[in-house]
Design a protein around this motif. Structure first.
Motif, PDB file in Angstrom:
ATOM      1  N   SER A 134     -23.273 -55.658  12.535  1.00  0.00           N
ATOM      2  CA  SER A 134     -23.516 -54.638  13.557  1.00  0.00           C
ATOM      3  C   SER A 134     -22.501 -54.715  14.688  1.00  0.00           C
ATOM      4  O   SER A 134     -22.404 -53.804  15.502  1.00  0.00           O
ATOM      5  CB  SER A 134     -24.935 -54.775  14.120  1.00  0.00           C
ATOM      6  OG  SER A 134     -25.123 -56.055  14.693  1.00  0.00           O
TER       7      SER A 134
ATOM      8  N   LEU B  72     -25.147 -49.627  17.351  1.00  0.00           N
ATOM      9  CA  LEU B  72     -26.252 -50.506  17.001  1.00  0.00           C
ATOM     10  C   LEU B  72     -26.437 -51.631  18.019  1.00  0.00           C
ATOM     11  O   LEU B  72     -25.469 -52.109  18.614  1.00  0.00           O
ATOM     12  CB  LEU B  72     -26.006 -51.116  15.619  1.00  0.00           C
ATOM     13  CG  LEU B  72     -25.943 -50.128  14.442  1.00  0.00           C
ATOM     14  CD1 LEU B  72     -25.480 -50.855  13.190  1.00  0.00           C
ATOM     15  CD2 LEU B  72     -27.305 -49.472  14.211  1.00  0.00           C
TER      16      LEU B  72
ATOM     17  N   SER C 142     -23.894 -54.636  18.727  1.00  0.00           N
ATOM     18  CA  SER C 142     -22.505 -54.208  18.558  1.00  0.00           C
ATOM     19  C   SER C 142     -21.734 -54.302  19.874  1.00  0.00           C
ATOM     20  O   SER C 142     -22.302 -54.209  20.954  1.00  0.00           O
ATOM     21  CB  SER C 142     -22.440 -52.780  18.028  1.00  0.00           C
ATOM     22  OG  SER C 142     -22.893 -51.854  19.012  1.00  0.00           O
TER      23      SER C 142
ATOM     24  N   SER D 152     -26.455 -45.939  14.306  1.00  0.00           N
ATOM     25  CA  SER D 152     -25.118 -46.150  13.750  1.00  0.00           C
ATOM     26  C   SER D 152     -24.248 -44.949  14.104  1.00  0.00           C
ATOM     27  O   SER D 152     -24.763 -43.861  14.434  1.00  0.00           O
ATOM     28  CB  SER D 152     -25.192 -46.296  12.229  1.00  0.00           C
ATOM     29  OG  SER D 152     -25.520 -45.054  11.623  1.00  0.00           O
TER      30      SER D 152
END
Length: 344
Positions: free
Chosen positions: A65, A147, A150, A177
């Motif tokens: 992620s 995400l 991230s 996403s």
């Protein structure tokens, strides 16, 4: 009584070959990156293809992620020996550790830097008919930062706080996403801004067809705007080139960027230390190939190992090799030189 020759040879062959096969087995390492459609994944794939074989190990490239998740995976996941991490994510863990957070300290303090990589451009995508044109226009927009875990999510919220002197409203933030967010951006329009953190050319954007111009555009960053000043203490302006997104752009423009680093753990086991020494040597020997045949971002990487920020530390086994690195330039052979066998 004489033994048959074939079984004797078979036993001898097995006895001789088995140790060799065992000795030749290469260690299997893993590197954590980000989305398979992102630049971090491409960088990991290049390391696996051009660097790992000469370093004596195989390298599995794992999509994740993003940077925040990578830091934890690097620390705790078995087999993970390297990670690509955004500079602000790494610094955020250091800051939390310095502030007394024991979990952050346990995670970040044993990590070491192998190599500063390049600046990751942050792409802010909006609808083509949006009234938004600059990053300083997004204050009341519904923003998808990527995400949870991230680097894009962290920079989205950190930059927002810096520019607008406060956090983003919870009902304005989403953590989908990139692909899901783009569908909502264009489809039900429940998202106004999609943030994609990826070194250009970001595959997700670069692979868009010319028709995409009818649906989306990219926001610009104005480093002279009053709201940008605090952000420039952490992030840097970067030029987005038309040549990287010919199907979408008609002119270059400025966005914001953050550094990316290749990191590892402070390993001290003999075999691992030796592997990383070979990694540093292989990086040096294959650097020209990385720049010539790997992702275009390799052309922005420098092996000189500049001074790091306070709290950051290089990993000695790779540092020793890179400090003594003399990069061999790849010489392009002419047809005549190839014919004469002078391209060895």
């Amino acid at each position: 009584m004489k033994l048959p020759l074939i079984p004797v040879f078979a036993v001898l062959a097995a006895a001789l070959l088995a140790p060799c096969s065992w000795a030749a087995a290469m260690p299997e390492y893993k590197i954590v990156t980000a989305s398979e459609k992102g630049t971090y994944f491409a960088i990991g794939r290049d390391l696996a293809k051009f660097v790992a074989p000469d370093a004596g190990f195989s390298l599995e490239v794992l999509p994740t992620s993003g940077s925040a998740a990578n830091v934890k995976l690097m620390r705790y996941e078995p087999g993970v020996k390297m990670a690509v991490v955004q500079a602000d994510v790494y610094q955020a863990f250091l800051d939390k550790a310095a502030g007394g957070n024991p979990e952050a300290a346990a995670i970040i303090k044993p990590l070491r830097v192998i190599l500063p990589l390049y600046n990751t451009e942050i792409h802010y995508i909006v609808r083509a008919d949006s009234e938004l044109n600059y990053l300083h226009d997004i204050k009341d927009a519904r923003i998808n930062g990527g995400l949870v875990g991230s680097g894009a999510a962290l920079i989205t919220h950190t930059l927002y706080r810096m520019m607008f002197n406060g956090p983003m409203a919870e009902d304005k933030a989403s953590f989908l996403s990139n692909e899901e967010a783009l569908v909502k951006l264009i489809g039900d329009k429940s998202v106004d801004v999609v943030v994609v953190a990826a070194g250009q050319p970001a595959p997700l954007i670069a692979n868009m067809k010319p028709e995409a111009q009818k649906f989306i555009k990219l926001l610009k960053f104005d480093p002279t705007h009053a709201s940008a000043q605090a952000a420039l203490n952490v992030y840097a302006p970067a030029k987005v080139l038309t040549s990287n997104y010919p199907n979408l752009l008609t002119e270059d423009f400025t966005t914001i960027s953050v550094g990316a680093f290749l990191v590892t753990y402070d390993y001290n086991l003999k075999d691992t230390v030796e592997s990383f020494g070979r990694l540093g040597k292989s990086l040096c020997q294959n650097f020209s190939r990385l720049q010539a045949e790997g992702h275009p971002k390799w052309r922005e990487v420098d092996l000189s190992l500049p001074k790091l920020a306070p709290g950051w530390t290089y990993y000695p086994p790779t540092t020793y090799q890179l400090r003594n690195c003399v990069v061999k330039k790849v010489k392009k052979c002419s047809a005549e030189e190839r014919i004469l066998g002078l391209c060895g």
